[in-house]
Structures are given as structure tokens and as C-alpha cells.
Motif scaffolding. Structure first.
Motif, short mmCIF file in Angstrom:
data_model
loop_
_atom_site.label_atom_id
_atom_site.label_comp_id
_atom_site.label_asym_id
_atom_site.label_seq_id
_atom_site.Cartn_x
_atom_site.Cartn_y
_atom_site.Cartn_z
N GLY A 26 -7.05 6.36 -9.87
CA GLY A 26 -7.10 6.17 -8.44
C GLY A 26 -5.65 5.35 -7.95
N LYS A 27 -5.51 4.32 -8.55
CA LYS A 27 -4.22 3.51 -8.19
C LYS A 27 -2.97 4.34 -8.10
CE LYS A 27 -1.96 0.79 -10.24
NZ LYS A 27 -0.37 1.02 -9.98
N THR A 28 -2.83 5.27 -9.20
CA THR A 28 -1.65 5.99 -9.38
C THR A 28 -1.59 6.98 -8.14
OG1 THR A 28 -1.67 5.94 -11.79
CG2 THR A 28 -0.25 7.57 -10.68
N LEU A 29 -2.64 7.68 -7.88
CA LEU A 29 -2.70 8.65 -6.87
C LEU A 29 -2.47 7.76 -5.64
CD1 LEU A 29 -6.08 10.62 -7.77
CD2 LEU A 29 -3.68 11.49 -7.54
N ALA A 30 -2.98 6.84 -5.09
CA ALA A 30 -2.86 5.83 -3.92
C ALA A 30 -1.37 5.51 -3.84
CB ALA A 30 -3.72 4.55 -3.85
N GLU A 31 -0.77 5.09 -4.93
CA GLU A 31 0.62 4.69 -5.04
C GLU A 31 1.30 5.97 -4.33
OE1 GLU A 31 4.20 3.74 -8.20
OE2 GLU A 31 1.92 2.94 -8.59
N LYS A 32 1.04 7.26 -4.91
CA LYS A 32 1.74 8.48 -4.51
C LYS A 32 1.68 8.59 -3.17
CE LYS A 32 1.58 13.34 -5.77
NZ LYS A 32 0.82 14.36 -6.52
N ALA A 33 0.54 8.60 -2.71
CA ALA A 33 0.08 8.59 -1.25
C ALA A 33 1.08 7.64 -0.29
CB ALA A 33 -1.42 8.56 -0.78
N VAL A 34 1.04 6.46 -0.55
CA VAL A 34 1.92 5.71 0.03
C VAL A 34 3.33 5.84 0.19
CG1 VAL A 34 2.72 3.21 0.19
CG2 VAL A 34 0.10 3.57 -0.10
N THR A 35 3.84 6.40 -1.07
CA THR A 35 5.16 6.76 -1.27
C THR A 35 5.57 8.11 -0.22
OG1 THR A 35 5.41 5.94 -3.46
CG2 THR A 35 7.04 7.39 -2.86
N ARG A 36 4.57 8.96 -0.17
CA ARG A 36 4.89 9.93 0.53
C ARG A 36 4.61 9.72 2.08
NH1 ARG A 36 3.84 15.36 -2.76
NH2 ARG A 36 4.61 15.39 -4.70
N ALA A 37 3.72 9.10 2.26
CA ALA A 37 3.42 8.97 3.64
C ALA A 37 3.11 7.29 4.20
CB ALA A 37 2.19 9.53 4.01
N PRO A 38 4.23 6.72 4.27
CA PRO A 38 4.49 5.19 4.40
C PRO A 38 3.94 5.01 5.76
CG PRO A 38 6.47 6.00 4.43
CD PRO A 38 5.77 7.32 4.11
N MET A 39 3.66 5.73 6.69
CA MET A 39 3.02 5.47 8.05
C MET A 39 1.54 5.96 8.11
SD MET A 39 5.41 3.80 9.14
CE MET A 39 4.86 3.33 10.93
N ASN A 40 1.14 6.30 6.91
CA ASN A 40 -0.37 6.77 6.95
C ASN A 40 -1.21 5.50 6.66
OD1 ASN A 40 -3.15 7.62 6.06
ND2 ASN A 40 -2.18 9.83 6.24
N GLY A 41 -1.98 4.96 7.52
CA GLY A 41 -2.93 3.82 7.33
C GLY A 41 -3.89 4.04 6.19
N HIS A 42 -4.48 5.15 6.22
CA HIS A 42 -5.52 5.41 5.05
C HIS A 42 -4.99 5.58 3.69
CE1 HIS A 42 -7.27 7.27 8.56
NE2 HIS A 42 -8.57 6.91 8.00
N CYS A 43 -3.47 5.63 3.50
CA CYS A 43 -2.96 5.61 2.06
C CYS A 43 -2.79 4.07 1.91
CB CYS A 43 -1.48 6.23 2.35
SG CYS A 43 -1.64 7.93 2.80
#
Length: 281
Positions: A115-132
């Protein structure tokens, strides 16, 4: 001596979640084949488009008893939507749910790391998405349960960094203020000697007060009345610390009116019973 540093256990107590741009990498294997993914309860006869899938997964997750099914549904579509940010952070969140629901330590660790690896990927791809940012913070918290002393502290800093970013991007999300309240409350309970020891070992330790924690919990209630039994419990705790007994009793009574839905609710219920008994005694 280290037991005094309750700062390092903040995330363990929360069951959630350096300032460099490099993300912390867990020291454990996160390959999905390490543990079998639960087999889906339903074989989907028709393919769902992304919007329908996300809506269905969210609806399932809204019920505590359907979180596993929500995870399984997302897992069915992980190849098709693996590059969609809205899918990625939800899949990370679902892995967090599975970690929380599991009673096997190795499985909990496994789900948390993926889960952390996936969430890291999400933050990297969408740094302005608060849910990430929110779910990256939460998954860092889950992973921290299985880490050594230094990484627990590092994850604590990472948790706060991403929580603050999520609040900036999602100012109307009550869950964020609840998490921030928990964090502030835990920090506020550190004694001077504990802060000094922690600072000596690990650098600057953030400061906070019960009043700051209270404001976060009140913000939760303002945004979402009757948000949770746990939020009422912490409101009561804050008022007890501030010696405002009448307000504390008010939130004890409100908490008793809410059902126990989650594991956290059940723990809060037990704490509330002790507090109420102390008041009435």
C-alpha cells in the motif's frame, strides 16, 4: 530509556501515519506474490469503466463488513487501471484496509508495504491531489509499526509533512483534522525530558499543545457532526486536560450515543466507559 520517547509510538497509537524529497523505503519485501491476494468473491460478468468502478469500490468500503470486497474488486482491475491516479490511491487505501483487518503479523506487514509503495506512486504522479498525500501518510503509519526506532521517527516526520499537504489541498475533509488532532495530542503529552532526549537522539521534535489538538477535533465536529466515537473520546480527553469537566462530560455522553462500527470505535468505547465511571465516581 527509549520507552520514554512516546513520540516514536505516535503512529503506532494512531494506526495511521526528514524533509528530503527521497521517500523512505521499507526494509521488507513487498512483492505481491509473497502472500496470495484473497480471491474475489464475485466474478464480474461485465467490465466496468473507471468511474463506475471507483464509485462501486467507494460504496462497498463505506461499510466495515465490505472493505475486503472493495479491495477484491479493485484488485480485479489493477492491470487495466494501473496508471490512473484515482485508481492508484484507492488501491493503496484498500491495501491499508487489508493490513488493518488482518490478524496475521506478516500479512499486515505485507499489505502495508504494498500500500505504501502504491501511495508513493500516486503522490509522485499527482503531487496536487490531496487524497494521494492523505493515504501516503496513513500507509507510512501502518508500515512504521514494523520498523526500527530510527525509521519510526522518520516516518513520523513524513506522516506530518504529507498530512499538512493534504489539509492544504483538502481543507474540508474531516478525517484529516482528526488525524492531525491525534498527532497534536500525542506530541502535547511529551514531557520536557522526553522532548530533550528525543531531540538529542533524532534532531528537532515538533511541539504542540492540548489546545491545538482540541481545535482540530472541534473542526472535525464542525465539518461532520457525529463523525466518530473516537473523535468524541479525544474531545473529552482534551477538556479533561484543560479542566473543563462539564464539556468533557458532554462529549462522553455524545460518544455513548454512537454505535461501535470499527475496531477503533470499540477501543474508544472502552476508554469512554472508564472516563465516565471516573466522572460519576
Amino acid at each position: 530509556m527509549l520507552d520514554l520517547l512516546c513520540f516514536i509510538n505516535i503512529l503506532e497509537a494512531l494506526l495511521i501515519q526528514g524533509s528530503s524529497n527521497k521517500y523512505i523505503t521499507a526494509s521488507t519485501d513487498t512483492e505481491e506474490q509473497s502472500f496470495p491476494v484473497p480471491k474475489a468473491l464475485n466474478t464480474h460478468a461485465e467490465e466496468l469503466n473507471l468511474d463506475v468502478l471507483l464509485r462501486k469500490a467507494d460504496n462497498l468500503r463505506a461499510k466495515e463488513t465490505s472493505k475486503t470486497e472493495s479491495f477484491e474488486l479493485l484488485d480485479d482491475y489493477k492491470e487495466k487501471f494501473r496508471d490512473e491516479v484515482e485508481f492508484i490511491w484507492r488501491f493503496a487505501r484498500a491495501y491499508g484496509d487489508m493490513s488493518e483487518l488482518s490478524t496475521n503479523i506478516q500479512e499486515k506487514k505485507h499489505f502495508a508495504n504494498i500500500g505504501k509503495t502504491l501511495a508513493e506512486k500516486a503522490v509522485t504522479r499527482a503531487p496536487m491531489n490531496g487524497h494521494c498525500h492523505l493515504w501516503y501518510a496513513v500507509l507510512c503509519g501502518y508500515v512504521s509499526e514494523f520498523e526500527g526506532l530510527q525509521n519510526k521517527v522518520n516516518y513520523g516526520h513524513r506522516f506530518k509533512e504529507h498530512l499538512d499537504k493534504a489539509i492544504q489541498l483538502l481543507p474540508e475533509e474531516p478525517f484529516l483534522y482528526y488525524l492531525n488532532g491525534r498527532y497534536c495530542y500525542a506530541i502535547s503529552k511529551l514531557s520536557w525530558i522526553e522532548k530533550k532526549m528525543a531531540a538529542t537522539l533524532f534532531g528537532k521534535i515538533p511541539s504542540s499543545t492540548v489546545q491545538e489538538a482540541l481545535q482540530n477535533f472541534l473542526k472535525v465536529e464542525d465539518l461532520h457532526p457525529r463523525f466518530s466515537k473516537s473523535n468524541y473520546m479525544y474531545l473529552a480527553k482534551c477538556y479533561i486536560d484543560l479542566k473543563q469537566t462539564k464539556e468533557a462530560m458532554k462529549f462522553c455522553n455524545l460518544a455513548e450515543q454512537l454505535p461501535c462500527v470499527t475496531k477503533e470505535d470499540k477501543m474508544a468505547h472502552e476508554d469512554m466507559k472508564k472516563m465516565c465511571t471516573a466522572f460519576k465516581g
